[in-house]
Motif scaffolding. Sequence first.
Motif, PDB file in Angstrom:
ATOM      1  N   SER A   1      33.674  40.718  43.272  1.00 15.58           N
ATOM      2  CA  SER A   1      32.923  40.152  42.742  1.00 15.58           C
ATOM      3  C   SER A   1      33.256  39.184  41.639  1.00 15.58           C
ATOM      4  N   GLY A   2      34.521  38.515  42.042  1.00 15.14           N
ATOM      5  CA  GLY A   2      35.230  37.477  41.655  1.00 15.14           C
ATOM      6  C   GLY A   2      36.771  37.968  40.878  1.00 15.14           C
TER       7      GLY A   2
ATOM      8  N   ARG B   1      35.437  30.664  31.040  1.00 18.61           N
ATOM      9  CA  ARG B   1      34.301  31.123  31.471  1.00 18.61           C
ATOM     10  C   ARG B   1      33.633  29.784  32.085  1.00 18.61           C
TER      11      ARG B   1
ATOM     12  N   GLU C   1      32.864  28.912  35.841  1.00 16.88           N
ATOM     13  CA  GLU C   1      32.221  27.387  35.609  1.00 16.88           C
ATOM     14  C   GLU C   1      32.071  26.404  36.423  1.00 16.88           C
TER      15      GLU C   1
ATOM     16  N   THR D   1      31.993  33.465  40.087  1.00 16.48           N
ATOM     17  CA  THR D   1      31.446  34.550  38.959  1.00 16.48           C
ATOM     18  C   THR D   1      33.145  35.047  38.266  1.00 16.48           C
TER      19      THR D   1
END
Length: 427
Positions: free
Chosen positions: A332-333, A355, A359, A364
């Motif tokens: 999941s990242g 973040r 991005e 994610t």
Amino acid sequence: MPVTPDALAHAEDLADFVAASPSSYHAAAEVARRLEDAGFERLAEEDAWDVTPGGRYVVVRDGAAIAWTIPTDAVATTPAHVFDAHTDSPGFKLKPQPTTGSKGWLQAAVEVYGGPLLNSWLDRELRLAGRLALADGRVVLADTGAMLRLPQLAVHLDREANTGLALDKQYQTQPVWGVGDPSQADILAELAESAGVSASDIRGYDVVIADTARGAVFGKDDAFFASGRLDDLASVHAGVVALENMGSPSSGPLAILAAFDHEELGSNSRSGAAGPFLEDILGRIYDALGADASERRRALSTSWCLSSDVGHSVHPNYAHKHDPVVQPVLGSGPILKLNANQRYATDAVGSAAWRRWCESADVTTQEFVSNNTVPCGSTIGPITATRLGIRTVDVGIPILSMHSARELAGVSDLHDLTRVAGAFFAG
């Protein structure tokens, strides 16, 4: 997340990297080899350097390696983006007078290195690997291949083995490597033969034990990757691939991979994060860019460090050991690691920056924080922040079986970490 062909190829490349890196010394050499193949110039610390904008360079100090690119528009106040990782892993290190034995068996005298999950080393084909210092001043790498094993006592002789297994670190962790009379054998001769040198020329050695099994992709939809030394070769590899992929940038920050040794022991060595290696390299880079003391401080004030090391995925059989709400899972990242007591260096500003890079890479991310009753370890992130004053963020990938001889990661997470590293290096 779905496993892409690129992620599968990345995992196979990581398996090759781990196989070539059974010790920290091999890992540093493999970092240098790969980056030289990609066009980086290998430098020696004892030489004068001609470091110029547009150049790409790599330096090895013992079991550590630092590599960097300098954009063509770099000036004295260009910031650095440093991707921290470490080359060592918990396990066992060969002691002095290493040839031992009992009851007709040949054994190797080893000392516990760091905090391995001891029982995970049982019943595996193991290798000796590391460096040999020779009488003529040379230092060579040695790797015996599969040679040793830590055999477990049969359940018929220990009816309580499945109730609880606790190994004595001195008497039950000495692997076998043959049969015969220890006075007539020499394990250093086996190491010397693997390196193509004479055992009589060995004057010192730093040799560890490593698992020989190759990393493997498996599970539903090829979601899992199991390998030795994912802590922390997964991060070292991510940084190497990100540097290979970026080429020679015309603008942006100095892109730096710092792969340190001895993290599992606290980093207090000349090649560890608490030592002067990174500071030495940064000083020489900024000297080459014409920076005075004030300009160097200005550059570091706008610099960033991503300290990348593995963290814990929630374990389905031991969920009570994890935070009840923040529960990262494989696939999941990559994870952002936070700790109120500064065991990790992440703060609010760093969280926002992480973040942004995720991005930018279309990746994610997850968060990691410890259960209040199960304190976490620390990383080289706070050490780098303390030594240099660089804003630092602790990140990594979630894994299971941390400090096992064979750890478990998510295939997509490995690739995603490299993609974020690339966005970080780009600025």
